[in-house]
Every structure is written in C-alpha cells, then in structure tokens.
Design a protein around this motif. Structure first.
Motif, PDB file in Angstrom:
ATOM      1  N   ASP A 135       7.142  21.281   4.695  1.00 41.47           N
ATOM      2  CA  ASP A 135       6.967  19.844   4.562  1.00 41.47           C
ATOM      3  C   ASP A 135       5.501  19.469   4.751  1.00 41.47           C
ATOM      4  O   ASP A 135       4.830  19.962   5.657  1.00 41.47           O
ATOM      5  N   ALA A 136       4.983  18.596   3.902  1.00 39.98           N
ATOM      6  CA  ALA A 136       3.569  18.237   3.930  1.00 39.98           C
ATOM      7  C   ALA A 136       3.244  17.367   5.136  1.00 39.98           C
ATOM      8  O   ALA A 136       4.094  16.641   5.646  1.00 39.98           O
ATOM      9  N   ARG A 137       1.988  17.451   5.566  1.00 46.62           N
ATOM     10  CA  ARG A 137       1.539  16.601   6.669  1.00 46.62           C
ATOM     11  C   ARG A 137       1.508  15.147   6.216  1.00 46.62           C
ATOM     12  O   ARG A 137       0.900  14.825   5.196  1.00 46.62           O
ATOM     13  N   PRO A 138       2.156  14.237   6.954  1.00 40.22           N
ATOM     14  CA  PRO A 138       2.168  12.826   6.538  1.00 40.22           C
ATOM     15  C   PRO A 138       0.819  12.169   6.769  1.00 40.22           C
ATOM     16  O   PRO A 138       0.044  12.580   7.630  1.00 40.22           O
ATOM     17  N   ALA A 139       0.538  11.137   5.987  1.00 38.91           N
ATOM     18  CA  ALA A 139      -0.680  10.354   6.197  1.00 38.91           C
ATOM     19  C   ALA A 139      -0.582   9.605   7.522  1.00 38.91           C
ATOM     20  O   ALA A 139       0.511   9.384   8.060  1.00 38.91           O
ATOM     21  N   LYS A 140      -1.712   9.198   8.048  1.00 42.30           N
ATOM     22  CA  LYS A 140      -1.705   8.439   9.304  1.00 42.30           C
ATOM     23  C   LYS A 140      -1.009   7.097   9.094  1.00 42.30           C
ATOM     24  O   LYS A 140      -1.293   6.378   8.138  1.00 42.30           O
ATOM     25  N   GLY A 141      -0.085   6.786   9.993  1.00 40.19           N
ATOM     26  CA  GLY A 141       0.702   5.563   9.870  1.00 40.19           C
ATOM     27  C   GLY A 141       1.943   5.733   9.029  1.00 40.19           C
ATOM     28  O   GLY A 141       2.799   4.839   8.995  1.00 40.19           O
ATOM     29  N   ALA A 142       2.085   6.872   8.341  1.00 35.69           N
ATOM     30  CA  ALA A 142       3.264   7.102   7.509  1.00 35.69           C
ATOM     31  C   ALA A 142       4.450   7.509   8.385  1.00 35.69           C
ATOM     32  O   ALA A 142       4.282   7.976   9.519  1.00 35.69           O
ATOM     33  N   PHE A 143       5.639   7.336   7.846  1.00 35.05           N
ATOM     34  CA  PHE A 143       6.824   7.726   8.612  1.00 35.05           C
ATOM     35  C   PHE A 143       7.909   8.276   7.698  1.00 35.05           C
ATOM     36  O   PHE A 143       7.985   7.943   6.512  1.00 35.05           O
ATOM     37  N   THR A 144       8.718   9.142   8.276  1.00 32.92           N
ATOM     38  CA  THR A 144       9.841   9.765   7.588  1.00 32.92           C
ATOM     39  C   THR A 144      11.122   9.341   8.279  1.00 32.92           C
ATOM     40  O   THR A 144      11.190   9.336   9.505  1.00 32.92           O
ATOM     41  N   VAL A 145      12.122   8.955   7.481  1.00 32.94           N
ATOM     42  CA  VAL A 145      13.415   8.550   8.031  1.00 32.94           C
ATOM     43  C   VAL A 145      14.453   9.590   7.632  1.00 32.94           C
ATOM     44  O   VAL A 145      14.675   9.836   6.439  1.00 32.94           O
ATOM     45  N   LEU A 146      15.070  10.201   8.627  1.00 37.74           N
ATOM     46  CA  LEU A 146      16.171  11.134   8.421  1.00 37.74           C
ATOM     47  C   LEU A 146      17.462  10.368   8.677  1.00 37.74           C
ATOM     48  O   LEU A 146      17.736   9.965   9.812  1.00 37.74           O
TER      49      LEU A 146
END
Length: 292
Positions: A266-277
């Motif tokens: 999984d790629a490193r998210p940008a700053k302030g980005a979020f992932t919802v599982l």
C-alpha cells in the motif's frame, strides 16, 4: 479500493448519497422528486467552492431531504456532460439517523421511501439504477476504521527541536479544520493518536467539536513504533465494532493498512489524507481513500 482526490479544472463536481433505513437485508431507500426536471433521483447537488465532497454530500442530503445520515462505503461515481462540461457526482451509502423538516422545498417537492426493487422502477436515470446494484454488492451495515496521516507540518530538516514536538504549519492547520468537518460523516466514537504533536493537532479540531478525548499511544509514533503492538490496537478496534480514528505517520500507516485491508504494498498516503476501512463483523468489506 476507491480513490477520491482532486480533478481537472472545468469539471463540475457534485456529491450525494443513497440513503437507506430499516433492515440491511430489506432496506428502503430515499428518492427525491425535482419539479424543474420532473424526475426521480437520489439526493445530490453541486459542491461549493473549496468544499470537500464528503461535506457536500452531507449538506445536500440534509437540505433536500431533512435527513441526517452517517456515511458508509463509497459507490461508483456518475460521469456525464452538463452544458458542454464534464460532470462527476460522487455517491456514498448513507444510513439514516434522523429525519426532520427539509429546508430545500424549491428544488425538491417530494421525498419518498421505497424498497430497492420499487425504487429501481421509479428512478428516471439509468446511472441511478446502477447505484442500486452497487448498493447490494457488499454489506450495508458497516463500521468505519479511519487511519489518518498527520497534516502538513513544515520541514523535518528545518525544525531545530525534538521532532515529536514539531507542530502543524498554517496549511496543516487548515487541513485539520477540513478533517474536523469530514470525519464527522463517519461518527467516530474513539480517537487514537501517536503522541507526536503534529498528529494530536490533526485530530484536535474534530475532538473539540465532538467532545471526545484523544487517546495517545506511543507505539504509533515514529520514535517508539512497534508494528505488532500497533496492529493489535487496530485489530482491537475492528473487533470492538466501534467507529475509530487512528492518526499516525507516513512511515507506519501503509503496512498497517496493508495488513488489515488485505492489500500488499500500500502506498504512503499524502499528509492529511485518510483511509477508511469499512468492516462488518471484523471483516473489511470496502476500502476508501481520501485527500483533503
């Protein structure tokens, strides 16, 4: 995995939701009638300047239907041309929490609740019927587990003190305010963070709005990171069935997301980005990524 990011200039952006109530096995969905077009569709509308799509979806649903919702997984966006310009409408599964008098009585003159099969017959547009098919592709009743990378915090090289004390910069503080508006869509009941100042500051605006404490876990920090201990925290959140937000660092989030979300590399998210599982019974059924 659905990706939600910025789009080319000139594109009309809109957002809405397929709102449901009742039993997840036999739900009713809300349709709206627009007298200007004499059509039946799902609540949606154009985004305001600078508005995040999640915030726009919540606002439009409430204005057009009077319904307060919590968002679930994303649905496939609709793409079409409006007045010669490309238009994209982002949609979410949304569970009804409450229903009050609607404020938009000009654009929408009727709201009805219908079983899915009857709603499919009532809808005017084929792309809306496609949304109903996507609605049934996975569980309706899901719980969100949100993993946020801290917002912008200047340069590590330019900061002279302990890196754990590095604060958000002006852009990061603005990102945190946007997050405060959009995280509420998922109704988190627990906030967990790396003790690093920039992580805590990322969650503070939402914590203040929601009246929730931020629980600090050193194993989520860069200084004291422990993969197994962090993974245990995330798995405990999955098992608890409580909507939970974790805030951490770009170096640690990808492997946690990969391990729990079932995606390698999984790629490193940008700053302030979020992932919802989005999970049901401890099993992840959908993954969405967002930027702010």
């Amino acid at each position: 995995m659905a990706e939600h990011a910025t789009h080319p200039d000139g594109m009309i952006r809109a957002a809405g939701a397929v709102v449901w109530r009742g039993s997840p096995g036999a739900p009713e969905v809300a349709l709206v009638h627009r007298p200007r077009y004499d059509d039946w569709s799902f609540p949606k509308g154009k985004l305001r300047n600078g508005e995040h799509a999640i915030a726009g979806a919540l606002r439009e649903v409430t204005e057009e239907t009077g319904i307060t919702v919590e968002l679930g997984r994303s649905l496939p966006p609709s793409h079409y041309t409006k007045d010669g310009r490309p238009k994209r409408v982002d949609y979410w599964v949304a569970r009804m929490l409450s229903e009050e008098r609607r404020t938009d009585t000009h654009e929408v003159d009727d709201v009805v609740w219908l079983p899915v099969e009857e709603a499919a017959r009532r809808l005017t547009y084929g792309w809306d019927a496609e949304l109903l098919r996507a609605l049934g592709a996975a569980s309706l009743a899901t719980t969100p587990l949100v993993l946020v990378r801290h917002a912008l915090a200047g340069s590590r090289q330019d900061w002279k003190g302990d890196d754990d004390d590095r604060p958000l910069d002006e852009n990061g503080l603005r990102q945190a305010e946007v997050l405060a508006r959009v995280l509420g869509a998922f109704r988190p009941a627990e906030l967990v963070s790396s003790p690093s100042r920039r992580c805590v500051q990322t969650l503070e605006p939402y914590a203040e709005r929601a009246g929730l404490p931020v629980r600090l876990e050193p194993v989520l920090s860069e200084t004291h990171y422990d993969f197994q201990a962090s993974l245990l925290l995330v798995k405990e959140a999955l098992a608890s069935n409580r909507a939970t937000v974790f805030c951490g660092h770009g170096k640690i989030l990808p492997e946690l997301i990969s391990e729990v979300g079932g995606r390698s590399g999984d790629a490193r998210p940008a700053k302030g980005a979020f992932t919802v599982l989005h999970h049901n019974g401890g099993r992840v059924v959908a993954v969405d990524r967002y930027t702010v």
